[in-house]
Design an enzyme around this catalytic site. Structure first.
Site, PDB file in Angstrom:
ATOM      1  N   ALA A  65     -21.452  28.422 -17.047  1.00 16.38           N
ATOM      2  CA  ALA A  65     -21.026  28.679 -18.426  1.00 16.38           C
ATOM      3  C   ALA A  65     -19.565  29.106 -18.453  1.00 16.38           C
ATOM      4  O   ALA A  65     -19.069  29.735 -17.530  1.00 16.38           O
ATOM      5  CB  ALA A  65     -21.897  29.765 -19.052  1.00 16.38           C
ATOM      6  N   ASP A  70      -8.944  32.871 -25.262  1.00 20.90           N
ATOM      7  CA  ASP A  70      -7.749  33.420 -24.644  1.00 20.90           C
ATOM      8  C   ASP A  70      -6.808  34.057 -25.657  1.00 20.90           C
ATOM      9  O   ASP A  70      -6.629  33.545 -26.758  1.00 20.90           O
ATOM     10  CB  ASP A  70      -6.999  32.317 -23.897  1.00 20.90           C
ATOM     11  CG  ASP A  70      -7.847  31.696 -22.808  1.00 20.90           C
ATOM     12  OD1 ASP A  70      -8.808  32.336 -22.367  1.00 20.90           O
ATOM     13  OD2 ASP A  70      -7.536  30.559 -22.393  1.00 20.90           O
ATOM     14  N   GLY A 124      -3.029  36.063 -20.438  1.00 19.03           N
ATOM     15  CA  GLY A 124      -3.743  35.626 -21.635  1.00 19.03           C
ATOM     16  C   GLY A 124      -5.209  35.315 -21.395  1.00 19.03           C
ATOM     17  O   GLY A 124      -5.917  34.929 -22.315  1.00 19.03           O
ATOM     18  N   GLN A 125      -5.672  35.475 -20.166  1.00 18.05           N
ATOM     19  CA  GLN A 125      -7.066  35.175 -19.835  1.00 18.05           C
ATOM     20  C   GLN A 125      -7.732  36.330 -19.089  1.00 18.05           C
ATOM     21  O   GLN A 125      -8.559  36.113 -18.217  1.00 18.05           O
ATOM     22  CB  GLN A 125      -7.156  33.915 -18.969  1.00 18.05           C
ATOM     23  CG  GLN A 125      -6.833  32.638 -19.681  1.00 18.05           C
ATOM     24  CD  GLN A 125      -7.197  31.439 -18.832  1.00 18.05           C
ATOM     25  OE1 GLN A 125      -6.791  31.312 -17.687  1.00 18.05           O
ATOM     26  NE2 GLN A 125      -7.993  30.547 -19.403  1.00 18.05           N
ATOM     27  N   TYR A 128     -11.631  36.301 -18.950  1.00 20.12           N
ATOM     28  CA  TYR A 128     -12.105  35.158 -18.154  1.00 20.12           C
ATOM     29  C   TYR A 128     -11.865  35.403 -16.666  1.00 20.12           C
ATOM     30  O   TYR A 128     -12.755  35.190 -15.840  1.00 20.12           O
ATOM     31  CB  TYR A 128     -11.401  33.888 -18.620  1.00 20.12           C
ATOM     32  CG  TYR A 128     -11.862  32.635 -17.924  1.00 20.12           C
ATOM     33  CD1 TYR A 128     -13.050  32.019 -18.295  1.00 20.12           C
ATOM     34  CD2 TYR A 128     -11.110  32.063 -16.909  1.00 20.12           C
ATOM     35  CE1 TYR A 128     -13.482  30.860 -17.664  1.00 20.12           C
ATOM     36  CE2 TYR A 128     -11.534  30.910 -16.279  1.00 20.12           C
ATOM     37  CZ  TYR A 128     -12.715  30.307 -16.651  1.00 20.12           C
ATOM     38  OH  TYR A 128     -13.138  29.164 -16.019  1.00 20.12           O
ATOM     39  N   PRO A 158     -13.102  26.046  -8.349  1.00 20.34           N
ATOM     40  CA  PRO A 158     -12.165  24.929  -8.498  1.00 20.34           C
ATOM     41  C   PRO A 158     -10.870  25.368  -9.173  1.00 20.34           C
ATOM     42  O   PRO A 158     -10.823  26.381  -9.869  1.00 20.34           O
ATOM     43  CB  PRO A 158     -12.923  23.945  -9.395  1.00 20.34           C
ATOM     44  CG  PRO A 158     -13.971  24.743 -10.066  1.00 20.34           C
ATOM     45  CD  PRO A 158     -14.258  25.933  -9.210  1.00 20.34           C
ATOM     46  N   ILE A 161      -9.344  21.922 -14.022  1.00 23.23           N
ATOM     47  CA  ILE A 161     -10.091  20.687 -14.255  1.00 23.23           C
ATOM     48  C   ILE A 161      -9.961  20.359 -15.731  1.00 23.23           C
ATOM     49  O   ILE A 161     -10.116  21.240 -16.584  1.00 23.23           O
ATOM     50  CB  ILE A 161     -11.580  20.849 -13.878  1.00 23.23           C
ATOM     51  CG1 ILE A 161     -11.716  21.136 -12.390  1.00 23.23           C
ATOM     52  CG2 ILE A 161     -12.376  19.601 -14.267  1.00 23.23           C
ATOM     53  CD1 ILE A 161     -13.122  21.421 -11.939  1.00 23.23           C
TER      54      ILE A 161
END
Length: 182
Positions: A65, A70, A124-125, A128, A158, A161
């Protein structure tokens, strides 16, 4: 192609679910997709029970998920932070729900999809990157808890992407990410 039944989940009310299933069918795949709110334990429990009832035992769990909410820390809304942080809970919930079955049988596999930004950070993330770093820690700890059993817990991190989630990133953010990739 390897003989697995593939079952996926999506957020409740996902408008692209039926089109995706139809596209997969055209490609020769008979997948199923169930709605689940991964940040809610009852939703995860209900979905896991329904999947096992209708499709059979879960042998491999892929936690994949992701939310793109952001913003710099000063302007990020608490609700956006909480939505992203809910992904970590969902990974824990779903792993917990399949592990009992894995331990009663001869094993199973959990694959957590992380991200390189969990190791590098990204402006900004923050939520996350926190979730992805935590996902790697969860993977390592769970693998240690389960050592000696035939249950593999691994994390894949990864780099960038091109997905629907990353397509909404501002150009300057996308450029910064891509510049870091060798």
């Amino acid at each position: 192609r390897m003989g697995y039944k593939v079952v996926t989940t999506c957020s409740p009310g996902n408008s692209k679910r039926e089109a995706w299933l139809a596209d997969m069918k055209k490609q020769g795949f008979e997948f199923k997709a169930y709605e689940v709110d991964v940040a809610n334990f009852d939703s995860c429990q209900s979905a896991a029970a329904k999947i096992q009832s209708e499709c059979g035992p879960i042998d491999v769990l892929v936690n994949n998920a992701g939310y793109n909410r952001d913003a710099p820390i000063f302007s990020m809304k608490i609700d956006d932070y909480d939505a992203v942080a809910g992904l970590a809970r969902g990974t824990w919930y779903l792993s917990k729900l399949v592990l009992r079955r894995f331990m009663l049988r001869t094993g199973g596999r959990i694959v957590n999809i992380s991200s390189v930004v969990g190791h590098t950070g990204n402006a900004g993330q923050i939520p996350y990157t926190m979730v992805k770093a935590g996902l790697d820690a969860l993977t390592r700890s769970l693998a240690q808890e389960l050592q000696g059993r035939d249950i593999l817990v691994t994390s894949v991190a990864p780099a960038f992407i091109a997905t629907e989630m990353t397509s909404s990133l501002p150009d300057e953010v996308r450029t910064r990410i891509l510049e870091r990739i060798p």
